[in-house]
Each structure stands twice: as structure tokens, then as C-alpha cells.
Design a protein around this motif. Structure first.
Motif, PDB file in Angstrom:
ATOM      1  N   SER A   7       0.851  -1.194   0.000  1.00  0.00           N
ATOM      2  CA  SER A   7       0.000   0.000   0.000  1.00  0.00           C
ATOM      3  C   SER A   7       0.882   1.236   0.000  1.00  0.00           C
ATOM      4  O   SER A   7       1.618   1.481   0.971  1.00  0.00           O
ATOM      5  CB  SER A   7      -0.884   0.013   1.250  1.00  0.00           C
ATOM      6  OG  SER A   7      -1.389   1.321   1.442  1.00  0.00           O
ATOM      7  N   LEU A   9       0.223   4.097   0.594  1.00  0.00           N
ATOM      8  CA  LEU A   9      -0.120   5.072   1.635  1.00  0.00           C
ATOM      9  C   LEU A   9       1.088   5.354   2.535  1.00  0.00           C
ATOM     10  O   LEU A   9       1.243   6.457   3.053  1.00  0.00           O
ATOM     11  CB  LEU A   9      -1.287   4.521   2.475  1.00  0.00           C
ATOM     12  CG  LEU A   9      -1.836   5.395   3.586  1.00  0.00           C
ATOM     13  CD1 LEU A   9      -2.438   6.681   3.019  1.00  0.00           C
ATOM     14  CD2 LEU A   9      -2.901   4.650   4.387  1.00  0.00           C
ATOM     15  N   HIS A  32      -1.348  -1.314  -4.161  1.00  0.00           N
ATOM     16  CA  HIS A  32      -2.596  -0.973  -3.456  1.00  0.00           C
ATOM     17  C   HIS A  32      -2.688   0.546  -3.267  1.00  0.00           C
ATOM     18  O   HIS A  32      -1.773   1.175  -2.723  1.00  0.00           O
ATOM     19  CB  HIS A  32      -2.595  -1.692  -2.112  1.00  0.00           C
ATOM     20  CG  HIS A  32      -3.872  -1.569  -1.347  1.00  0.00           C
ATOM     21  ND1 HIS A  32      -4.981  -2.344  -1.597  1.00  0.00           N
ATOM     22  CD2 HIS A  32      -4.219  -0.770  -0.303  1.00  0.00           C
ATOM     23  CE1 HIS A  32      -5.947  -2.041  -0.751  1.00  0.00           C
ATOM     24  NE2 HIS A  32      -5.515  -1.070   0.047  1.00  0.00           N
ATOM     25  N   ASP A  34      -4.893   3.593  -1.674  1.00  0.00           N
ATOM     26  CA  ASP A  34      -5.935   3.922  -0.705  1.00  0.00           C
ATOM     27  C   ASP A  34      -6.521   5.295  -1.004  1.00  0.00           C
ATOM     28  O   ASP A  34      -5.874   6.316  -0.755  1.00  0.00           O
ATOM     29  CB  ASP A  34      -5.345   3.900   0.714  1.00  0.00           C
ATOM     30  CG  ASP A  34      -5.057   2.490   1.175  1.00  0.00           C
ATOM     31  OD1 ASP A  34      -6.001   1.670   1.199  1.00  0.00           O
ATOM     32  OD2 ASP A  34      -3.891   2.192   1.510  1.00  0.00           O
ATOM     33  N   HIS A  65      -8.541   0.909  -3.572  1.00  0.00           N
ATOM     34  CA  HIS A  65      -9.412   0.661  -2.419  1.00  0.00           C
ATOM     35  C   HIS A  65     -10.075   1.991  -2.053  1.00  0.00           C
ATOM     36  O   HIS A  65      -9.423   2.890  -1.529  1.00  0.00           O
ATOM     37  CB  HIS A  65      -8.537   0.125  -1.270  1.00  0.00           C
ATOM     38  CG  HIS A  65      -9.251  -0.011   0.026  1.00  0.00           C
ATOM     39  ND1 HIS A  65      -8.585  -0.121   1.235  1.00  0.00           N
ATOM     40  CD2 HIS A  65     -10.581  -0.072   0.338  1.00  0.00           C
ATOM     41  CE1 HIS A  65      -9.456  -0.246   2.218  1.00  0.00           C
ATOM     42  NE2 HIS A  65     -10.672  -0.209   1.697  1.00  0.00           N
ATOM     43  N   PRO A 141     -10.596   1.540   8.926  1.00  0.00           N
ATOM     44  CA  PRO A 141      -9.977   2.183   7.769  1.00  0.00           C
ATOM     45  C   PRO A 141      -9.689   3.665   8.025  1.00  0.00           C
ATOM     46  O   PRO A 141     -10.393   4.311   8.786  1.00  0.00           O
ATOM     47  CB  PRO A 141     -11.026   2.005   6.663  1.00  0.00           C
ATOM     48  CG  PRO A 141     -12.294   1.626   7.332  1.00  0.00           C
ATOM     49  CD  PRO A 141     -11.916   0.999   8.635  1.00  0.00           C
ATOM     50  N   GLY A 142      -8.641   4.157   7.405  1.00  0.00           N
ATOM     51  CA  GLY A 142      -8.319   5.577   7.524  1.00  0.00           C
ATOM     52  C   GLY A 142      -6.834   5.858   7.700  1.00  0.00           C
ATOM     53  O   GLY A 142      -6.350   6.877   7.228  1.00  0.00           O
ATOM     54  N   GLY A 145      -0.355   1.829   9.791  1.00  0.00           N
ATOM     55  CA  GLY A 145       0.398   1.676  11.033  1.00  0.00           C
ATOM     56  C   GLY A 145      -0.409   1.288  12.265  1.00  0.00           C
ATOM     57  O   GLY A 145       0.070   1.446  13.384  1.00  0.00           O
ATOM     58  N   ASP A 175      -6.411  -6.345   4.946  1.00  0.00           N
ATOM     59  CA  ASP A 175      -5.756  -5.039   4.921  1.00  0.00           C
ATOM     60  C   ASP A 175      -5.766  -4.421   6.321  1.00  0.00           C
ATOM     61  O   ASP A 175      -6.827  -4.193   6.892  1.00  0.00           O
ATOM     62  CB  ASP A 175      -6.541  -4.143   3.931  1.00  0.00           C
ATOM     63  CG  ASP A 175      -5.929  -2.777   3.735  1.00  0.00           C
ATOM     64  OD1 ASP A 175      -4.856  -2.508   4.283  1.00  0.00           O
ATOM     65  OD2 ASP A 175      -6.557  -1.975   3.005  1.00  0.00           O
ATOM     66  N   GLY A 177      -2.459  -3.751   9.481  1.00  0.00           N
ATOM     67  CA  GLY A 177      -1.640  -4.390  10.516  1.00  0.00           C
ATOM     68  C   GLY A 177      -0.981  -5.681  10.073  1.00  0.00           C
ATOM     69  O   GLY A 177      -0.690  -6.545  10.902  1.00  0.00           O
ATOM     70  N   GLY A 197       1.300  -1.912   4.230  1.00  0.00           N
ATOM     71  CA  GLY A 197       1.832  -0.577   3.986  1.00  0.00           C
ATOM     72  C   GLY A 197       3.071  -0.313   4.806  1.00  0.00           C
ATOM     73  O   GLY A 197       4.202  -0.421   4.317  1.00  0.00           O
ATOM     74  N   SER A 198       2.884  -0.007   6.081  1.00  0.00           N
ATOM     75  CA  SER A 198       4.017   0.406   6.918  1.00  0.00           C
ATOM     76  C   SER A 198       5.079  -0.692   7.010  1.00  0.00           C
ATOM     77  O   SER A 198       6.273  -0.381   7.059  1.00  0.00           O
ATOM     78  CB  SER A 198       3.542   0.825   8.310  1.00  0.00           C
ATOM     79  OG  SER A 198       2.692  -0.141   8.870  1.00  0.00           O
TER      80      SER A 198
HETATM   81  C1  DX5 Z   1      -5.993   1.739   5.912  1.00  0.00           C
HETATM   82  C2  DX5 Z   1      -5.639   1.327   4.513  1.00  0.00           C
HETATM   83  C3  DX5 Z   1      -4.503   0.386   4.412  1.00  0.00           C
HETATM   84  C4  DX5 Z   1      -3.196   0.865   4.996  1.00  0.00           C
HETATM   85  C5  DX5 Z   1      -2.558  -0.326   5.669  1.00  0.00           C
HETATM   86  O1  DX5 Z   1      -7.243   2.318   5.935  1.00  0.00           O
HETATM   87  O2  DX5 Z   1      -6.752   0.738   3.863  1.00  0.00           O
HETATM   88  O3  DX5 Z   1      -4.305  -0.066   3.070  1.00  0.00           O
HETATM   89  O4  DX5 Z   1      -2.305   1.391   4.060  1.00  0.00           O
HETATM   90  O5  DX5 Z   1      -1.466   0.096   6.367  1.00  0.00           O
HETATM   91  P1  DX5 Z   1      -0.661  -0.850   7.354  1.00  0.00           P
HETATM   92  O6  DX5 Z   1      -0.198  -2.019   6.553  1.00  0.00           O
HETATM   93  O7  DX5 Z   1       0.422   0.031   7.845  1.00  0.00           O
HETATM   94  O8  DX5 Z   1      -1.633  -1.268   8.445  1.00  0.00           O
END
Ligand code: DX5
Ligand code: ZN
Length: 222
Positions: A7, A9, A32, A34, A65, A141-142, A145, A175, A177, A197-198
Motif C-alpha cells: 500500500s 499510503l 494498493h 488507498d 481501495h 480504515p483511515g 500503522g 488489509d 496491521g 503498507g508500513s
Molecule cells: C488503511 C488502509 C490500508 C493501509 C494499511 O485504511 O486501507 O491499506 O495502508 O497500512 P498498514 O499495513 O500500515 O496497516
């Protein structure tokens, strides 16, 4: 083979092009994206102007997404941006079956997502039968990390059982954590596609492919 979906993001937004290109050598990944509207979720990210030329710098399928109140607008607006998979939220749509039918004419893959508090039983049968992908949010969602919510495992197992029993074709994506600590157990439970993502973007760009591979179950690598 399990798909890993980094992701962006969590990437360096001053260098999106080089961040995405750092994933060029990876196999079986989706990028991905966001999309947040500061309404369906508190946060705001990016939209069409950022997404529309991404396909020119990567061969990987683009996975959008949409965490937005009005997915109908984006269904049409993004249709020429070479998105592979378009995922909207069940909570934001009054007629998800109709949405999927319309979306299938515009995108190769149409997905639906549920937030942590939405039970699997709320997904209509016709949606289960028609959708290409179900995205289980394992955090609110939002934001990136956040901590993975363990009760997501029950949703995965339910969706996997439903799929086997009824011969549904959807893939199960998760999606929020995701890291090397839970990835393998998630794939064992039935997940086909892991968004992270993170975890992937926390290191330096030359290590991204290695971070991606560390999420893949052993069976994929044998
Ligand atoms: C959160 C997003 C995710 C986010 C996941 O609302 O939909 O795609 O980037 O980030 P991590 O992998 O850091 O939890
Ligand atoms: Zn996401």
C-alpha cells in the motif's frame, strides 16, 4: 500463489515514482491505492490526478481501495486509469449487486470491502456470488500503522467456508496491521491477497522486494 499488495499510503509521497519503481522486480504483487475522502473515513489521501498515470511507471496491477462515501462517482471517474481491481465499501453502497454489475463492465476485477464492525452475514448472497474479491479490513480504515485486529480470523474462516461450500470465485484480501508476524497464519486461514503498507515501506527502497517476499508463505516459495 499468494498476492502481496504493497500500500503506497506508507511510501514517500515526495518520490512516488521511485518508490513504485523500487517494487519493479517483485513477482505477483498488486500496487494498493488507498483513496480516502475525509468523509467515509476521517483522513484524506489522493485521487484521480495522482492515480491516472501510475500505469505508465509500473507493470504491476493497480488495486484501488475506495474509502469514500460516494463510490459511484469514482466508478466512472477512474475508468480510463487502467485500474485492475476496484474495491468499494459495502457500508457506502445501497445497491452493491447493481454496483458490481456496472463495475464489471469497466474494470477487470470488482471487489467489496467490509469494516471491522460489519459482519460477514451482512454481505448479500448475490454479492458473494458475483464479486471477484472480498477485502476484510483488519483495522478501522483511515490510517496506516495500526494494530491488527485478531477477530478478523473468524471472518476469513467464514468467507473461506462459504466459498468452498458454494463454489464462489472471490479471492480473500486482508488489509491493516499485516507483517511477517501474522502473514503466514493468515494465508493458512484462507487469505489469497495481503495488503501491507508500513511493514513494507518502513525500510529503505532497495529492501522493499525482500520485505514483500518475507510475507509469502513457504509453500509459495517451494
Ligand atoms: C488503511 C488502509 C490500508 C493501509 C494499511 O485504511 O486501507 O491499506 O495502508 O497500512 P498498514 O499495513 O500500515 O496497516
Ligand atoms: Zn487499503
Amino acid at each position: 500463489m499468494t498476492i502481496i499488495s504493497p500500500s503506497i499510503l506508507s511510501c514517500d509521497f515526495l518520490n512516488i515514482e521511485s518508490e513504485v519503481k523500487a517494487l519493479a522486480t517483485c513477482q505477483n504483487i498488486w500496487i494498493h491505492l488507498d483513496i480516502m475522502d475525509s468523509h467515509f473515513v476521517p483522513n484524506l489521501t489522493f485521487g484521480g490526478p495522482v492515480v491516472k498515470n501510475l500505469h505508465k511507471i509500473t507493470k504491476h496491477p493497480l488495486d484501488a481501495h475506495f474509502m469514500v462515501t460516494n463510490p459511484e462517482f469514482f466508478l466512472d471517474d477512474f475508468k480510463n486509469y487502467k485500474i485492475h481491481n476496484f474495491t468499494f465499501h459495502l457500508e457506502a453502497c445501497h445497491d452493491p449487486v447493481d454496483f458490481i454489475i456496472k463495475g464489471k463492465k469497466l474494470y477487470p476485477s470488482l471487489g467489496i470491502s467490509i469494516k471491522p464492525k460489519t459482519p460477514v452475514s451482512q454481505i448479500p448472497k448475490d454479492v458473494l456470488a458475483k464479486t471477484d474479491l472480498i477485502l476484510i479490513m483488519s483495522v478501522e480504515p483511515g490510517f496506516g500503522g495500526q494494530k491488527f485486529m485478531e477477530d478478523s480470523f473468524n471472518k476469513i474462516k467464514d468467507l473461506d467456508q462459504l466459498r468452498k461450500k458454494n463454489n464462489y470465485h472471490y479471492q480473500i484480501q486482508i488489509d491493516g496491521g499485516i507483517s511477517n508476524l501474522n502473514a503466514k497464519e493468515l494465508t493458512r486461514a484462507g487469505v489469497d491477497n495481503l495488503v501491507a503498507g508500513s511493514y513494507i515501506f518502513s525500510g529503505s527502497p532497495q529492501n522493499y522486494p525482500q520485505m514483500v517476499e518475507s510475507l509469502r508463505p513457504k509453500i509459495d516459495l517451494e
